[in-house]
Design an enzyme around this catalytic site. Structure first.
Site, PDB file in Angstrom:
ATOM      1  N   TYR B 125       0.651  -1.012   0.274  1.00  0.00           N
ATOM      2  CA  TYR B 125      -0.282  -0.061  -0.340  1.00  0.00           C
ATOM      3  C   TYR B 125       0.728   1.366   0.155  1.00  0.00           C
ATOM      4  O   TYR B 125       2.071   1.261   0.623  1.00  0.00           O
ATOM      5  CB  TYR B 125      -1.227  -0.151   0.743  1.00  0.00           C
ATOM      6  CG  TYR B 125      -1.458   1.169   1.327  1.00  0.00           C
ATOM      7  CD1 TYR B 125      -2.904   1.283   1.113  1.00  0.00           C
ATOM      8  CD2 TYR B 125      -0.919   2.144   2.019  1.00  0.00           C
ATOM      9  CE1 TYR B 125      -3.251   2.885   0.925  1.00  0.00           C
ATOM     10  CE2 TYR B 125      -1.387   3.906   2.169  1.00  0.00           C
ATOM     11  CZ  TYR B 125      -2.839   3.517   1.568  1.00  0.00           C
ATOM     12  OH  TYR B 125      -3.314   5.131   2.004  1.00  0.00           O
ATOM     13  N   GLU B 213      -3.481   7.741  -3.935  1.00  0.00           N
ATOM     14  CA  GLU B 213      -3.595   5.973  -2.619  1.00  0.00           C
ATOM     15  C   GLU B 213      -3.910   5.206  -4.230  1.00  0.00           C
ATOM     16  O   GLU B 213      -4.126   5.037  -5.356  1.00  0.00           O
ATOM     17  CB  GLU B 213      -4.496   5.658  -2.492  1.00  0.00           C
ATOM     18  CG  GLU B 213      -5.063   4.816  -1.770  1.00  0.00           C
ATOM     19  CD  GLU B 213      -6.143   4.613  -0.885  1.00  0.00           C
ATOM     20  OE1 GLU B 213      -6.068   4.116   0.621  1.00  0.00           O
ATOM     21  OE2 GLU B 213      -7.382   4.456  -1.352  1.00  0.00           O
TER      22      GLU B 213
END
Lengths: 291, 403
Positions: B125, B213
């Site tokens: 991530y 993101e």
């Protein structure tokens, strides 16, 4: 005493000759604020509203001894105006401009860190010490002199709070509109601290919004320093949905911690008198001051 | 402003950020053509078909009409058109869209990057966003990729590394290395990872982004680092200097009433309640919504008409609010500072008469400059409008009309 601005403040207006600057500078002069001049690049040497216009803030400071600046410069140039004021030795910068890009404000905030200056705003209604100086866009007549300090992220909600305080038979020492952007010069805690240290302020009204963590930080500081003065708090946006921007650039729920409910809970735990309805601000201040 | 995955990836690629390659399509034939091109370019045998909507959870989401998942795998060229047919034009419901879902108008045909090799592919991530308390950007990365990062933050906060960046000097190489080492990358993955982080930061600053993101960020079986998904959020206040990005706005993703309000210069957010409101100032507008709730109603909207509440803005506001069939009452709350209440009152009466048959009760609360005169104008107008000066009274009136 009062904080940030008073009758001795020597105020210049950046963006003096534009429509916003002209209108509000006129209102400030009418109120009795000591507006000593203004800055509009390339219009130096002229006169506006009976006050001198300068090309640079530096020149304005040298010629007028200005120590406070209010900024009405359009968003694309406002961060630059903030840095110019800080560089010229201005002590209190009040940035009214709404819509400054976040990247510009990151740079400006970093830049002024090394200077001896306080920035209030941007995207704020300004600061008023009733009876002494109005450096902002608020309706002056709503604010009557008194002992209640106000810290608020919002413009009209500040007027609402001041109006209720006055109708309750009290008055305002200084009202600080800190602004609704994600990056502001004086967060809630810093503004509350100024009022806690002001001998003329006996109670504080702290008005916040969803988004960010300024109110919990202020609440914890208030508790850690012994709840020296009663604080009445309100958080706008109890009914706001997550992930949606509610008008102000900074008013957006990002997670579980920056909802109104979460902030109000922390504020209560820290001994702040939290009201659920914004209609109860005035009465509650009266009540806590009578205790 | 939010943009689609395919748009975000395309922009990131321009900044040298390694991405999973893909081609967008809006019909099955174009999708097949896209898959053929992709095969020629990357050699991929399998194709990932990804619904393009502005919401997360697409992989687990389901198309209402066909039962297809929002993201599916085609294991041959022949499978592509059929699988695309089951998605395009359908309504995708994910945990973020709500039960109504969102119509899928475009799909991204992407290369398969989870191919087998010497090591298993691994998901990570990574995000860059503004740390509001510090006023500077922060890079967040985790070895726990492909899952909801908020859950990771709650259960394993130690698995999220953060690197704050001084925006005046920019991201330094050692900072990118720190993050890459924390991800456990070695050899080629480390080298590509450092470059990925640096490119991503350059894009973040260059685009005036407010949030990036990348979830998942993938280390492939042959040790390459690339973005499999991208969520790009841009700073609305900076769009004036990115005209090309402003054009990426997809109005079909937004509520039609919000689009219409935007055109009229009104700051409007549609909500699900039964009491509409019209207020000057964002903070007071949120506070007014809260009052509606405390009075037993639910706010139908957020609407800030700004500083100059006049007959035109009030009329535009009325028209927007009245288009919402759930609205049973309207509360107008104006604190007249610079703008005088008598003028606002005249504006309300004028707008009311112009629109004609308004069937829901309207409560007008005017406080501030010339509040009494404003109330008088409202009361003497003969319209089905209640007036109030004090906020408490306005709340009571809302309660009364809902009862």
């Amino acid at each position: 005493m009062s904080v940030l601005v008073n009758k001795n403040s020597r105020v210049i207006v950046q963006g003096f000759t534009g429509s916003e600057g002209t209108f509000h500078a006129g209102q400030m002069i009418e109120y009795g604020t000591n507006v000593v001049g203004g800055v509009t690049p390339a219009k130096g040497g002229t006169e506006h509203l009976g006050r001198p216009v300068f090309n640079t803030v530096q020149e304005a400071v040298q010629k007028t001894g200005a120590d406070v600046s209010i900024i009405f410069v359009p968003p694309a140039f406002a961060a630059d105006a903030i840095m110019e004021a800080a560089d010229a030795g201005i002590k209190v910068i009040i940035a009214i401009t709404e819509g400054i890009p976040v990247k510009d404000m990151m740079i400006a905030k970093k830049y002024i860190k090394s200077k001896d200056v306080v920035l209030v705003g941007p995207n704020c209604p300004g600061v008023i010490t009733p009876g002494e100086a109005k450096v902002g866009i608020m309706p002056g007549f709503v604010f009557k002199k008194g002992k209640v300090g106000v810290v608020s992220k919002s413009g009209t909600l500040t007027y609402e709070a001041a109006d209720q305080i006055v109708k309750a038979g009290l008055g305002v020492s200084t009202a600080i509109g800190i602004g609704g952007d994600p990056i502001i010069g004086t967060p809630t805690k810093e503004a509350v601290e100024l009022l806690m240290n002001d001998p003329e302020t006996e109670a504080i009204v702290m008005i916040g919004e969803i988004g960010g963590n300024y109110e919990p930080v202020a609440a914890r500081w208030i508790k850690e320093t012994g709840n020296k003065k009663p604080v009445v708090g309100f958080i706008a946006g109890q009914t706001a949905p997550p992930g949606r921007r509610m008008g102000h650039a900074g008013a957006i729920i990002g997670g579980a911690d920056d909802t109104a409910a979460a902030k109000m809970k922390i504020m209560r735990e820290c001994g702040i008198h939290v009201v659920e309805s914004p209609a109860d601000i005035g009465e509650t201040v009266l009540k806590v001051l009578k205790k | 402003m939010n943009i689609h995955e395919y748009q975000g990836k395309e922009i990131l690629r321009k900044y040298g950020v390694a991405i999973q390659r893909g081609i967008v399509a809006d019909n099955p034939e174009a999708a097949l053509q896209a898959a053929k091109e992709l095969h020629a370019e990357t050699g991929t045998q399998w194709f990932v078909i990804k619904s393009q909507i502005h919401a997360g959870g697409r992989g687990k989401g389901v198309i209402k009409e066909t039962g297809s998942k929002g993201v599916v795998l085609a294991k041959s060229l022949a499978e592509v058109p059929e699988k695309v047919k089951a998605i395009l034009g359908g309504t995708l419901v994910t945990h973020q869209t709500g039960p109504d879902g969102k119509v899928v108008n475009k799909v991204l045909i992407a290369e398969d990057v989870y191919y087998p090799g010497e090591a298993d592919p691994k998901e990570y991530y990574m995000s860059i966003l503004l740390d509001r308390s510090k006023g500077i950007p922060v890079i967040m990365a985790s070895t726990e990729g492909g899952v909801n990062i908020e859950e990771v933050a709650e259960t394993h906060p130690e698995k999220i590394v953060k690197e704050w960046i001084d925006p005046t000097i920019g991201l330094q190489a050692f900072q990118a290395r720190k993050v890459a080492f924390a991800m456990g990358w070695e050899g080629n993955a480390f080298k590509e990872g450092v470059k990925f982080i640096q490119s991503l930061y350059n894009a973040y600053i260059g685009l005036d982004a407010s949030m990036f993101e990348i979830n998942p960020l993938l280390k492939t079986s042959d040790n390459k680092i690339l973005a499999v998904d991208s969520k790009v959020n841009l700073d609305d206040n900076a769009l004036y200097r990115h005209k090309d990005l402003a054009e990426l706005r997809d109005l079909t993703e937004e509520d039609p009433l919000e689009v219409e309000a935007g055109k009229a210069g009104l700051n409007y957010v549609k909500l699900d309640g039964n009491v509409g409101c019209m207020v000057n100032g964002a903070g007071l507008a949120m506070a007014t919504m809260d009052i509606i709730k405390l009075s037993g109603g639910e706010p139908a909207n957020f609407l800030d008409v700004g500083g100059g509440a006049n007959a035109e803005t009030v009329e535009a506001g009325f028209r927007i609010i009245l288009k919402d069939p759930n609205v049973k009452a309207i509360l107008i709350n104006i604190f007249g500072g610079i703008v005088r209440c008598d003028r606002v009152a005249n504006g309300v009466v004028e707008a009311y008469k112009k629109i004609g048959n308004i069937s829901v009760p309207i409560i007008v609360r005017l406080q501030g400059t010339n509040a009494e005169e404003g109330a008088k104008i409202i009361e003497q107008s003969g319209l089905k409008v209640y007036s109030a000066i004090v906020l408490k009274d306005a709340a009571m009136k809302v309660k009364e009309v809902l009862a």
